[in-house]
Design an enzyme around this catalytic site. Structure first.
Site, PDB file in Angstrom:
ATOM      1  N   GLY A 345       0.754  -1.192  -0.002  1.00 23.00           N
ATOM      2  CA  GLY A 345       0.183   0.032  -0.144  1.00 23.00           C
ATOM      3  C   GLY A 345       0.760   1.394   0.021  1.00 23.00           C
ATOM      4  N   ASN A 347       1.856   5.223  -1.283  1.00 22.28           N
ATOM      5  CA  ASN A 347       0.852   6.508  -1.001  1.00 22.28           C
ATOM      6  C   ASN A 347      -0.063   6.828  -2.352  1.00 22.28           C
ATOM      7  OD1 ASN A 347       1.772   7.909   1.388  1.00 22.28           O
ATOM      8  ND2 ASN A 347       3.819   7.589   0.462  1.00 22.28           N
ATOM      9  N   SER A 348       0.217   6.496  -3.392  1.00 25.71           N
ATOM     10  CA  SER A 348      -0.597   6.669  -4.622  1.00 25.71           C
ATOM     11  C   SER A 348      -1.187   5.526  -5.168  1.00 25.71           C
ATOM     12  CB  SER A 348       0.353   7.513  -5.685  1.00 25.71           C
ATOM     13  OG  SER A 348       1.411   6.730  -6.044  1.00 25.71           O
ATOM     14  N   ARG A 349      -0.452   4.300  -5.215  1.00 20.27           N
ATOM     15  CA  ARG A 349      -1.200   3.116  -5.678  1.00 20.27           C
ATOM     16  C   ARG A 349      -1.111   1.858  -4.828  1.00 20.27           C
ATOM     17  NH1 ARG A 349      -1.825   3.619 -11.416  1.00 20.27           N
ATOM     18  NH2 ARG A 349      -1.911   1.304 -11.457  1.00 20.27           N
ATOM     19  N   LEU A 350      -1.844   0.896  -5.245  1.00 19.77           N
ATOM     20  CA  LEU A 350      -1.857  -0.229  -4.555  1.00 19.77           C
ATOM     21  C   LEU A 350      -1.358  -1.289  -5.470  1.00 19.77           C
ATOM     22  CD1 LEU A 350      -2.609  -1.881  -1.971  1.00 19.77           C
ATOM     23  CD2 LEU A 350      -4.642  -2.752  -3.127  1.00 19.77           C
ATOM     24  N   TYR A 426      16.709   1.644  13.627  1.00 18.08           N
ATOM     25  CA  TYR A 426      16.108   2.608  13.600  1.00 18.08           C
ATOM     26  C   TYR A 426      15.612   2.981  15.176  1.00 18.08           C
ATOM     27  CZ  TYR A 426      13.481   5.902  10.603  1.00 18.08           C
ATOM     28  OH  TYR A 426      13.215   7.222  10.055  1.00 18.08           O
ATOM     29  N   ASP A 435       7.405   0.328   4.414  1.00 14.33           N
ATOM     30  CA  ASP A 435       7.796   0.040   3.275  1.00 14.33           C
ATOM     31  C   ASP A 435       9.202   0.111   3.121  1.00 14.33           C
ATOM     32  OD1 ASP A 435       7.953   2.769   3.585  1.00 14.33           O
ATOM     33  OD2 ASP A 435       7.509   3.466   1.801  1.00 14.33           O
ATOM     34  N   ARG A 436      10.021   0.859   3.767  1.00 14.59           N
ATOM     35  CA  ARG A 436      11.342   0.942   3.970  1.00 14.59           C
ATOM     36  C   ARG A 436      11.902  -0.229   4.472  1.00 14.59           C
ATOM     37  NH1 ARG A 436      13.051   6.287   6.999  1.00 14.59           N
ATOM     38  NH2 ARG A 436      15.122   5.701   6.307  1.00 14.59           N
TER      39      ARG A 436
END
Length: 592
Positions: A345, A347-350, A426, A435-436
């Site tokens: 998922g 930001n702009s597309r799945l 992190y 996603d990262r």
């Protein structure tokens, strides 16, 4: 091979440097009137005809060609200490020198045959060398050694070292693929063929060299001197005569030392130039893999040393071919028949992928404004044994839109402190973009080296992963669309279409496009430099790029950087990371 007459060759050689020539001079060379030149030019091969530009009585070619005239070649040879022969067309330049070596071996020594077209040009293992007129610098020369043939096994790699030195003198950075190919990253620039004749207690080695001068359009994965010259920001055009003279000077110096001292003085230089040193490779014979392992180096005889699962192996060139091992790193397969629908998922597309037996069956994508393709696939493919696992940075509203299309609960996985042997450094893993994290996990399907993992989406992320499994963090910057949008909103005169990328842009649109790409490439290269320094010990650091802009970023990185490093474009890297996680042994997650 062609119907060109001597007059055609004279005119073509005069124009080959790409500089303007007056039609009166060209007409004299062709022995005709200037007004007859246009008809004369139509007899040239089609790929040559289209290169001509005419202006105010001058003709020039839009790019230089590797075409010589006999007198100019003779003078070049005299300066270099070589006898010369020019064959516009022949079966093979190697055959020309081999024939001379059998008749008069002493005359073959330092005699060079340059040809423009070969009907039977060949490389190692009899492979055909493909070329068109003017695109390739091709020549062969003889060299007499007071050694038996079996002691000259390292001659081809030492010839490659000499050629690479010559190219470096011209400002062109290249590598060597064992044993003797000249390459730029994964693209082949040139090759070397060594053939020998034993006579009178001496060995005549015939060294045949072919280097792409102009990028051959009909050959995949090729590099050329002209394209390297331009990307190195050199002024003017590459000159085939300068290239040949530089090559002969280095070959002469290197072979004199080699005849005296052997390959040992060149081993370190060869190791540094070896594209695959420390990397995974496959060695093939007749298309079948005979060894796979990691390149450890070459020895004083030019023999390749390989670390394999069975132990150390040594390989002489012979009929063996080397290929980079680009196979994705395997992951354990689940023992049952459970199927998965994996979701990314963004930001702009799945994006999504159906996984069966540990491999992708089908993949798809859709914008959030219309997720009906996902719903249609679900209705078609669903059964009682499908598990839905996803990674999302799109926010709760869009996640709910996805859930509406699927009649089963989605397991949205966050970043974690560790997974699959990778430790997440992190500071607060729960704040880390998932996603990262899954890009990092997915990169292990493509490389076990230290990696810079780049994702080009709405944002561009550039992350660092060590070879021993430490995710060090990384940077976030606006993606190309956001950069363009911010310039449009926050400036008075930059709300215009982005142009094309150029080394020195001279329009505002091109300046915007070039600046955005330079920002991304600069970020990638800075992270690579930092990770390279941290990794140390000369270990390789690869670059894995994913996302919609990945291919453009890979193309925009400097040729020198591409030549020295492995850069791969990997689609759907997040989904590869999800697959790695669920495919862990027994299907049990290490996610903690």
């Amino acid at each position: 091979m062609t119907v060109l007459k001597p007059s055609h060759w004279r005119v073509l050689a005069e124009l080959a440097d790409g500089l303007p020539q007056h039609v009166s001079q060209l007409a004299r060379m062709a022995d005709m009137k200037p007004q007859q030149l246009n008809g004369f030019w139509q007899q040239m091969p089609a790929h040559i005809r289209g290169l001509l530009r005419q202006h105010d009585g001058y003709w020039r070619l839009v790019r230089p060609l590797a075409v010589f005239d006999a007198e100019g070649l003779r003078e070049l040879g005299e300066r270099s200490g070589f006898q010369t022969a020019l064959k516009h067309e022949c079966a093979s330049s190697n055959d020309e020198i081999l024939e001379l070596a059998r008749i008069a071996p002493d005359k073959a020594h330092k005699t060079i045959c340059v040809t423009h077209l070969q009907s039977k040009g060949r490389g190692r293992q009899g492979r055909k060398w493909s070329h068109r007129l003017g695109e390739c610098l091709m020549f062969s020369f003889g060299w007499v050694f007071d050694r038996p043939q079996y002691e000259l096994g390292s001659l081809s790699p030492v010839a490659a070292v000499a050629c690479r030195r010559a190219l470096s003198r011209l400002g062109l950075k290249t590598q060597i693929k064992w044993p003797n190919d000249l390459v730029v990253g994964r693209d082949k620039l040139g090759g070397i063929l060594i053939e020998t004749v034993r006579t009178g207690g001496k060995t005549v080695a015939v060294v045949g060299i072919g280097i792409n001068f102009v990028l051959p359009k009909e050959v995949e994965n090729a590099a050329s001197v002209q394209s390297l010259f331009q990307t190195a920001s050199r002024r003017g055009n590459a000159d085939a005569a300068v290239l040949l003279e530089t090559l002969l000077a280095e070959l002469d110096a290197v072979l004199l030392q080699y005849a005296r001292d052997g390959f040992a003085p060149f081993v370190a230089e060869y190791q540094a130039a070896n594209r695959d040193h420390g990397k995974a490779v496959l060695l093939l014979r007749d298309g079948e893999t005979v060894f796979e392992g990691t390149v450890k180096g070459v020895d004083g005889q030019g023999v390749l040393h390989l670390e394999t699962a069975e132990g150390k192996q040594t390989v002489v060139s012979g009929e063996i071919s080397l290929r980079s091992d680009d196979r994705p790193v395997s992951v354990p397969k689940r023992r049952d028949s459970e199927r998965f629908l994996l979701l990314d998922g963004g930001n702009s597309r799945l994006k999504w992928a159906w996984v069966e037996n540990g491999t992708f069956a089908t993949v798809g994508s859709a914008p959030y404004r219309d997720l009906s393709p996902l719903g249609a696939e679900w209705a078609e493919k669903v059964d009682g044994n499908v598990r839905i696992v996803g990674c999302a940075v799109c926010g709760e509203f869009k996640k709910a839109q996805v859930q509406e299309q699927l009649a089963r609960k989605i397991e949205w996985l966050p970043s974690s402190a560790q997974a699959l042997g990778i430790r997440n450094h992190y500071r607060h893993p729960e704040e880390h973009g998932s996603d990262r994290w899954f890009n990092a996990l997915g990169s292990r399907r493509f490389s076990r080296n230290a990696c810079v993992v780049v994702s080009c989406g709405t944002a561009v992320t550039v992350d660092a992963l060590t070879d021993d499994g430490h995710y060090l963090g990384g940077t976030i910057m606006p993606g190309f669309h956001l950069m363009k949008e911010s310039l449009a909103v926050r400036t008075a005169n930059l709300n215009r279409h982005a142009g094309k990328r150029y080394p020195f842009p001279t329009t505002t649109g091109n300046a915007v496009a070039s600046g955005m790409m330079d920002a991304v490439c600069g970020s990638v290269m800075m992270m690579h430099g930092r990770l390279k320094e941290k990794t140390g010990a000369g270990k390789p650091v690869d670059v894995i790029i994913t996302g919609g802009g990945a291919a453009k970023v890979a193309e925009a990185l400097p040729p020198a950087f591409l030549a020295e490093n492995t850069v791969r474009v990997a689609d759907n890297l997040v989904i590869h990371g999800l697959l790695n996680l669920i495919a862990a042994e027994g299907g049990e997650s290490e996610h903690t």
